[in-house]
Write a protein that holds these residues in place. Structure first.
Motif, PDB file in Angstrom:
ATOM      1  N   THR A  96       0.830  -1.204   0.000  1.00  0.00           N
ATOM      2  CA  THR A  96       0.000   0.000   0.000  1.00  0.00           C
ATOM      3  C   THR A  96       0.865   1.255   0.000  1.00  0.00           C
ATOM      4  O   THR A  96       0.600   2.216  -0.729  1.00  0.00           O
ATOM      5  CB  THR A  96      -0.929  -0.003   1.228  1.00  0.00           C
ATOM      6  OG1 THR A  96      -1.798  -1.140   1.152  1.00  0.00           O
ATOM      7  CG2 THR A  96      -1.773   1.268   1.265  1.00  0.00           C
ATOM      8  N   THR A 214      -4.900  19.056  -0.033  1.00  0.00           N
ATOM      9  CA  THR A 214      -6.055  18.172  -0.148  1.00  0.00           C
ATOM     10  C   THR A 214      -5.584  16.769  -0.501  1.00  0.00           C
ATOM     11  O   THR A 214      -4.816  16.592  -1.451  1.00  0.00           O
ATOM     12  CB  THR A 214      -7.031  18.673  -1.228  1.00  0.00           C
ATOM     13  OG1 THR A 214      -7.480  19.981  -0.873  1.00  0.00           O
ATOM     14  CG2 THR A 214      -8.232  17.750  -1.359  1.00  0.00           C
ATOM     15  N   GLY A 215      -6.048  15.786   0.263  1.00  0.00           N
ATOM     16  CA  GLY A 215      -5.682  14.412  -0.027  1.00  0.00           C
ATOM     17  C   GLY A 215      -4.906  13.780   1.100  1.00  0.00           C
ATOM     18  O   GLY A 215      -4.757  14.359   2.181  1.00  0.00           O
ATOM     19  N   PRO A 216      -4.390  12.561   0.884  1.00  0.00           N
ATOM     20  CA  PRO A 216      -3.670  11.844   1.940  1.00  0.00           C
ATOM     21  C   PRO A 216      -2.387  12.546   2.335  1.00  0.00           C
ATOM     22  O   PRO A 216      -1.832  13.348   1.585  1.00  0.00           O
ATOM     23  CB  PRO A 216      -3.386  10.468   1.312  1.00  0.00           C
ATOM     24  CG  PRO A 216      -3.442  10.709  -0.162  1.00  0.00           C
ATOM     25  CD  PRO A 216      -4.462  11.779  -0.374  1.00  0.00           C
ATOM     26  N   PRO A 250      -8.937  11.958   9.199  1.00  0.00           N
ATOM     27  CA  PRO A 250      -9.408  10.583   9.356  1.00  0.00           C
ATOM     28  C   PRO A 250     -10.580  10.448  10.317  1.00  0.00           C
ATOM     29  O   PRO A 250     -11.394   9.533  10.166  1.00  0.00           O
ATOM     30  CB  PRO A 250      -8.167   9.855   9.902  1.00  0.00           C
ATOM     31  CG  PRO A 250      -7.013  10.688   9.466  1.00  0.00           C
ATOM     32  CD  PRO A 250      -7.496  12.098   9.481  1.00  0.00           C
ATOM     33  N   THR A 253     -13.742  11.426   7.994  1.00  0.00           N
ATOM     34  CA  THR A 253     -14.099  10.546   6.872  1.00  0.00           C
ATOM     35  C   THR A 253     -12.929   9.617   6.576  1.00  0.00           C
ATOM     36  O   THR A 253     -11.769  10.040   6.656  1.00  0.00           O
ATOM     37  CB  THR A 253     -14.448  11.352   5.614  1.00  0.00           C
ATOM     38  OG1 THR A 253     -14.643  10.447   4.506  1.00  0.00           O
ATOM     39  CG2 THR A 253     -13.337  12.324   5.252  1.00  0.00           C
ATOM     40  N   PRO A 254     -13.212   8.353   6.234  1.00  0.00           N
ATOM     41  CA  PRO A 254     -12.120   7.451   5.848  1.00  0.00           C
ATOM     42  C   PRO A 254     -11.639   7.699   4.419  1.00  0.00           C
ATOM     43  O   PRO A 254     -10.627   7.132   4.006  1.00  0.00           O
ATOM     44  CB  PRO A 254     -12.766   6.066   5.981  1.00  0.00           C
ATOM     45  CG  PRO A 254     -14.217   6.307   5.737  1.00  0.00           C
ATOM     46  CD  PRO A 254     -14.508   7.672   6.303  1.00  0.00           C
ATOM     47  N   GLU A 255     -12.345   8.539   3.674  1.00  0.00           N
ATOM     48  CA  GLU A 255     -11.991   8.829   2.291  1.00  0.00           C
ATOM     49  C   GLU A 255     -10.819   9.801   2.246  1.00  0.00           C
ATOM     50  O   GLU A 255     -10.971  11.001   2.482  1.00  0.00           O
ATOM     51  CB  GLU A 255     -13.204   9.423   1.556  1.00  0.00           C
ATOM     52  CG  GLU A 255     -12.961   9.709   0.085  1.00  0.00           C
ATOM     53  CD  GLU A 255     -12.448   8.499  -0.664  1.00  0.00           C
ATOM     54  OE1 GLU A 255     -11.362   8.620  -1.270  1.00  0.00           O
ATOM     55  OE2 GLU A 255     -13.109   7.445  -0.624  1.00  0.00           O
ATOM     56  N   GLU A 256      -9.639   9.287   1.932  1.00  0.00           N
ATOM     57  CA  GLU A 256      -8.425  10.098   2.008  1.00  0.00           C
ATOM     58  C   GLU A 256      -8.436  11.269   1.039  1.00  0.00           C
ATOM     59  O   GLU A 256      -7.847  12.314   1.314  1.00  0.00           O
ATOM     60  CB  GLU A 256      -7.201   9.218   1.740  1.00  0.00           C
ATOM     61  CG  GLU A 256      -6.944   8.179   2.818  1.00  0.00           C
ATOM     62  CD  GLU A 256      -5.645   7.427   2.596  1.00  0.00           C
ATOM     63  OE1 GLU A 256      -5.006   7.637   1.537  1.00  0.00           O
ATOM     64  OE2 GLU A 256      -5.262   6.635   3.464  1.00  0.00           O
ATOM     65  N   THR A 257      -9.091  11.114  -0.106  1.00  0.00           N
ATOM     66  CA  THR A 257      -9.109  12.204  -1.082  1.00  0.00           C
ATOM     67  C   THR A 257      -9.870  13.419  -0.569  1.00  0.00           C
ATOM     68  O   THR A 257      -9.714  14.515  -1.105  1.00  0.00           O
ATOM     69  CB  THR A 257      -9.731  11.734  -2.403  1.00  0.00           C
ATOM     70  OG1 THR A 257     -11.070  11.241  -2.163  1.00  0.00           O
ATOM     71  CG2 THR A 257      -8.895  10.621  -3.031  1.00  0.00           C
ATOM     72  N   ALA A 258     -10.672  13.236   0.473  1.00  0.00           N
ATOM     73  CA  ALA A 258     -11.448  14.354   1.037  1.00  0.00           C
ATOM     74  C   ALA A 258     -10.718  15.057   2.177  1.00  0.00           C
ATOM     75  O   ALA A 258     -11.175  16.093   2.651  1.00  0.00           O
ATOM     76  CB  ALA A 258     -12.808  13.855   1.528  1.00  0.00           C
ATOM     77  N   TRP A 259      -9.591  14.519   2.623  1.00  0.00           N
ATOM     78  CA  TRP A 259      -8.874  15.151   3.733  1.00  0.00           C
ATOM     79  C   TRP A 259      -8.325  16.502   3.301  1.00  0.00           C
ATOM     80  O   TRP A 259      -7.853  16.688   2.182  1.00  0.00           O
ATOM     81  CB  TRP A 259      -7.720  14.268   4.192  1.00  0.00           C
ATOM     82  CG  TRP A 259      -8.153  12.960   4.793  1.00  0.00           C
ATOM     83  CD1 TRP A 259      -9.430  12.554   5.055  1.00  0.00           C
ATOM     84  CD2 TRP A 259      -7.318  11.863   5.172  1.00  0.00           C
ATOM     85  NE1 TRP A 259      -9.446  11.294   5.581  1.00  0.00           N
ATOM     86  CE2 TRP A 259      -8.160  10.838   5.668  1.00  0.00           C
ATOM     87  CE3 TRP A 259      -5.948  11.661   5.158  1.00  0.00           C
ATOM     88  CZ2 TRP A 259      -7.677   9.619   6.137  1.00  0.00           C
ATOM     89  CZ3 TRP A 259      -5.447  10.455   5.621  1.00  0.00           C
ATOM     90  CH2 TRP A 259      -6.304   9.447   6.106  1.00  0.00           C
TER      91      TRP A 259
END
Length: 274
Positions: A96, A214-216, A250, A253-259
């Motif tokens: 990963t 924005t993102g991980p 985190p 939301t678990p959606e990393e692209t939304a961080w």
């Protein structure tokens, strides 16, 4: 014992080199069935071919030799399977990380000059619950997640509501020496009672040049680079820790692209504040 093979023939049968077989013998991983006391020649039982094949497969999966030894000597199938599952989980985590690094590199090559806008922001002093520790930079993400969870749990237990997004400050030593002081905090109104690692803190006021990533988190260095270039070009830098605000993280939301992580570099006060 059944028929045996000389070490050379056993090597051909298992695709393990003679050098490796000798090393595995020395460390007790795969001992020959017989060693001639006069010549030192090693002979292996044909029944050992399957064990050698297992060792070879595990080495192809980058399993350390001591872990292979533990698997082969496991007292029961449950212990053996648990050891194998642990190694596979580590491999999946590594895969990963590799995939994320490849994606970040590809994005950097395809969009070398993409950067979010940079703004100036005056942050007023704020009461908060906080955890401060000296950490290794390699542990920063896990430390942040654990500390933030601890802060939210304590505030909930004391019936205190957060008063804004969580943030953190990171010392220059953390980046320069890969080890330094870090503080994670949650702004809040109310009297925080110290417990465990959590203490009340007044986060000081500061003038920041900010950029929002924005993102991980694995691609955040590009935002840092753009912000550092801006601050340097405009001769605005002052001493002080880097500050981050986790606008969406985190815990949201678990959606990393939304961080969304806002990075703040301390600068001289200017009239162009937002």
């Amino acid at each position: 014992m059944g028929s045996t093979l000389a070490i050379g023939d056993f090597s051909r049968a298992t695709h393990l080199s003679v050098k490796k077989l000798r090393h595995y013998h020395q460390i007790g991983l795969l001992e020959p069935a017989d060693v001639d006391p006069e010549t030192g020649y090693r002979h292996y039982a044909t029944e050992q071919i399957s064990a050698a094949q297992v060792i070879r497969r595990f080495r192809e999966l980058d399993m350390p030799l001591d872990e292979i030894h533990a698997v082969l000597s496991a007292p029961d199938p449950q212990t053996r399977n648990a050891l194998i599952a642990d190694h596979l989980a580590r491999m999946e985590a590594g895969l990963t990380r590799t995939q994320a690094a490849i994606a970040a590199l590809r994005d950097l090559l395809e969009h070398p000059n993409t950067a979010a806008p940079i703004e100036h922001r005056r942050v007023e002093a704020a009461a908060a619950a906080a955890i401060t520790e000296v950490i290794d930079i390699a542990d920063a993400l896990l430390w942040y997640q654990g500390a933030l969870g601890e802060l939210h749990a304590l505030l909930a237990a004391q019936d205190i509501r957060p008063d804004g997004p969580p943030g953190a400050t990171y010392s220059s030593e953390l980046f320069a020496d890969e080890r330094g002081s870090a503080t994670i905090f949650v702004p809040c109104q109310g009297q925080v009672r110290p417990m465990g690692r959590v203490v009340p803190l007044v986060v000081p006021a500061v003038e920041l040049a900010t950029i929002t990533h924005t993102g991980p988190h694995n691609g955040i260095d590009r935002a840092y680079g753009a912000l550092a270039t801006y601050v340097s070009d405009h001769a605005l830098a002052v001493d002080g820790p880097i500050r981050e605000y986790y606008l969406v993280g985190p815990g949201d939301t678990p959606e990393e692209t939304a961080w969304r992580t806002q990075i703040g570099w301390p600068v001289f006060a200017t009239s162009a504040t937002t």
